[in-house]
Design an enzyme around this catalytic site. Structure first.
Site, short mmCIF file in Angstrom:
data_model
loop_
_atom_site.label_atom_id
_atom_site.label_comp_id
_atom_site.label_asym_id
_atom_site.label_seq_id
_atom_site.Cartn_x
_atom_site.Cartn_y
_atom_site.Cartn_z
N TYR A 24 -26.33 -9.24 -36.66
CA TYR A 24 -25.05 -9.40 -35.99
C TYR A 24 -25.01 -8.91 -34.58
O TYR A 24 -24.48 -9.74 -33.70
CB TYR A 24 -24.10 -8.30 -36.80
CG TYR A 24 -22.87 -8.29 -36.55
CD1 TYR A 24 -21.92 -9.36 -36.93
CD2 TYR A 24 -22.25 -7.21 -35.81
CE1 TYR A 24 -20.58 -9.33 -36.64
CE2 TYR A 24 -20.86 -7.01 -35.47
CZ TYR A 24 -19.94 -8.22 -36.01
OH TYR A 24 -18.72 -7.98 -35.74
N LYS B 153 -23.74 -11.38 -31.47
CA LYS B 153 -23.02 -11.18 -30.91
C LYS B 153 -23.17 -11.10 -29.50
O LYS B 153 -22.01 -11.41 -28.53
CB LYS B 153 -22.07 -9.98 -31.43
CG LYS B 153 -21.51 -9.98 -32.64
CD LYS B 153 -20.44 -11.06 -32.69
CE LYS B 153 -19.18 -10.92 -33.77
NZ LYS B 153 -18.36 -11.83 -33.78
P1 NAI Z 1 -11.94 -10.97 -41.27
O1 NAI Z 1 -12.95 -10.88 -42.13
O2 NAI Z 1 -10.69 -10.40 -41.58
O3 NAI Z 1 -11.63 -12.35 -40.72
C1 NAI Z 1 -12.79 -13.21 -40.43
C2 NAI Z 1 -12.18 -14.58 -40.99
O4 NAI Z 1 -13.45 -15.48 -40.67
C3 NAI Z 1 -11.95 -14.39 -42.62
O5 NAI Z 1 -10.98 -15.15 -42.87
C4 NAI Z 1 -13.15 -15.28 -42.97
O6 NAI Z 1 -12.82 -16.35 -44.05
C5 NAI Z 1 -13.45 -16.49 -41.79
N1 NAI Z 1 -14.76 -17.08 -41.76
C6 NAI Z 1 -15.87 -16.73 -42.21
N2 NAI Z 1 -16.84 -17.52 -42.01
C7 NAI Z 1 -16.39 -18.59 -41.59
C8 NAI Z 1 -16.52 -19.97 -41.38
N3 NAI Z 1 -18.08 -20.30 -41.38
N4 NAI Z 1 -15.82 -20.97 -40.98
C9 NAI Z 1 -14.69 -20.55 -40.77
N5 NAI Z 1 -14.03 -19.34 -41.05
C10 NAI Z 1 -14.79 -18.40 -41.72
O7 NAI Z 1 -12.47 -10.17 -40.07
P2 NAI Z 1 -12.08 -9.68 -38.72
O8 NAI Z 1 -12.31 -7.95 -38.33
O9 NAI Z 1 -10.56 -9.97 -38.16
O10 NAI Z 1 -13.11 -10.36 -37.58
C11 NAI Z 1 -12.73 -11.30 -36.54
C12 NAI Z 1 -13.98 -11.38 -35.84
O11 NAI Z 1 -13.94 -10.03 -34.75
C13 NAI Z 1 -15.23 -11.51 -36.34
O12 NAI Z 1 -15.83 -12.62 -35.33
C14 NAI Z 1 -15.69 -9.90 -36.11
O13 NAI Z 1 -17.11 -10.17 -36.19
C15 NAI Z 1 -15.35 -9.57 -34.77
N6 NAI Z 1 -15.13 -8.24 -34.69
C16 NAI Z 1 -14.37 -7.56 -35.65
C17 NAI Z 1 -14.20 -6.13 -35.38
C18 NAI Z 1 -13.20 -5.34 -36.08
O14 NAI Z 1 -13.15 -4.10 -35.62
N7 NAI Z 1 -12.24 -5.90 -36.95
C19 NAI Z 1 -15.19 -5.24 -34.66
C20 NAI Z 1 -16.26 -6.30 -33.86
C21 NAI Z 1 -16.18 -7.53 -33.92
#
Ligand code: NAI
Length: 317
Positions: free
Chosen positions: A162, A166
């Site tokens: 990851y 990133k």
């Molecule tokens: P989340 O799991 O709630 O949202 C991610 C969404 O991406 C999910 O709804 C999932 O179905 C969708 N997804 C996964 N694979 C996919 C694909 N191949 N094509 C289309 N959609 C897909 O997670 P969150 O926390 O909202 O994360 C959003 C972004 O922020 C991610 O890139 C995560 O790595 C990044 N991030 C989040 C942090 C946090 O504290 N929540 C910290 C650092 C980074």
């Protein structure tokens, strides 16, 4: 004046939940037409469902906003952009947000753990953004967000795959910022912190509840607005706080003398000074970086003395 997105078409990947959902709702509330992309996968990238994207589209429409769903994986980048073109006739803003986790200690990281993470985060962001790029170039407007992570910036146990993906996205963003500048395409990177299904496994429940995605979304909206000229930036954001990061370079030391071989012992002898950040510089481009290195050649040639300082040259500031 409120920042309006009237007339703008926005694609948010992974907008079926968490941060992406919040971005989609916020853009729509301010007049944008939004493509709500979500594959409906589980947190490890398995499964598929249209429910997540549909629900957010319904929420937006219920409030009088404009939105359509797209259920393709970000690995099908062209299809996501095609949905925007078919539904709304253009694409102005791409928020690369979709993501999964496959955390393992490095020794236990399988080929699949590695590849899936690179494919969804880094390659997916490449494919989606490339599909939008020429449209943005032709209309001389584009705003792109890459979603990095503190795990990439600082490293984090169990997240080798990851972290690599990133910060790969940061490298991608840096170059898109350079290539896009003359077309009014700005690309910026955020490292967010928010409670979501991704973080609920690693954060205590009260923190997950307190760190709301709505404390991140306003930064994304500002970076994507036509009035914002920020380009190539990296921001940490969470809990209502936003900070900007940049590279710092120590003054460094020349450890080579004219007509003498450069040795590891000379590196050792100067190590403390090489790593001393007193009066550090902040190079912001390849040109600045290279300039000071090239200037060392003439410094060694003319002085031939240990101790001269390449980054002290005024031209490199
Ligand atoms: P989340 O799991 O709630 O949202 C991610 C969404 O991406 C999910 O709804 C999932 O179905 C969708 N997804 C996964 N694979 C996919 C694909 N191949 N094509 C289309 N959609 C897909 O997670 P969150 O926390 O909202 O994360 C959003 C972004 O922020 C991610 O890139 C995560 O790595 C990044 N991030 C989040 C942090 C946090 O504290 N929540 C910290 C650092 C980074």
């Amino acid at each position: 004046m409120p920042l309006s997105f009237e007339g703008r078409v926005v694609l948010v990947t992974g907008a079926g939940g968490g941060l992406g959902r919040e971005y989609a709702l916020a853009f729509a509330e301010r007049g944008a037409a939004v493509v709500v992309n979500d594959l409906g996968a589980d947190t490890k990238g398995g499964g598929k469902s249209s429910a997540a994207a549909d629900k957010v589209v319904e929420e937006i429409r219920a409030k009088g906003g404009k939105a359509v769903a797209n259920y393709d994986s970000v690995e099908d980048g062209e299809k996501l952009i095609q949905t925007a073109l078919d539904a709304f006739g253009r694409i102005d803003i791409v928020v690369n947000n979709a993501g999964i986790l496959r955390d393992r200690s490095f020794a236990r990281t399988s080929d699949l753990d590695w590849d899936l993470i690179q494919r969804i985060h880094l390659r997916g962001s490449f494919l989606v953004t490339r599909a939008a790029w020429n449209h943005m170039k032709n209309q001389k407007f584009g705003r792109i967000i890459m979603t990095a992570s503190a795990a990439g910036i600082y490293g984090n146990f169990g997240q080798a795959n990851y972290s690599a993906a990133k910060l790969g996205m940061l490298g991608l963003s840096n170059t898109l910022a350079v290539e896009g500048r003359k077309y009014n395409i700005c690309c910026n990177t955020i490292a967010p912190v928010a409670g979501s299904r991704l973080t609920e496994t690693v954060m205590p429940p009260d923190l997950v509840a307190s760190l709301k995605p709505e404390y991140v979304a306003p930064l994304v909206l500002w970076l994507c607005h036509e009035q914002c000229q920020e380009n190539g930036g990296l921001f940490e954001v969470g809990a209502g706080w936003i900070g900007k990061l940049r590279w710092e370079r120590s003054q460094g030391r020349i450890v080579r003398q004219k007509n003498k071989p450069m040795t590891p012992e000379a590196v050792q002898a100067e190590w403390d000074k090489i790593c001393d950040f007193t009066n550090a510089t902040k190079p912001a481009s390849v040109q600045e970086s290279l300039q000071s290195v090239v200037s060392v050649l003439s410094e060694v040639e003319s002085e031939g003395e240990v101790g001269a300082n390449p980054t002290a040259a005024p031209a490199s500031m």
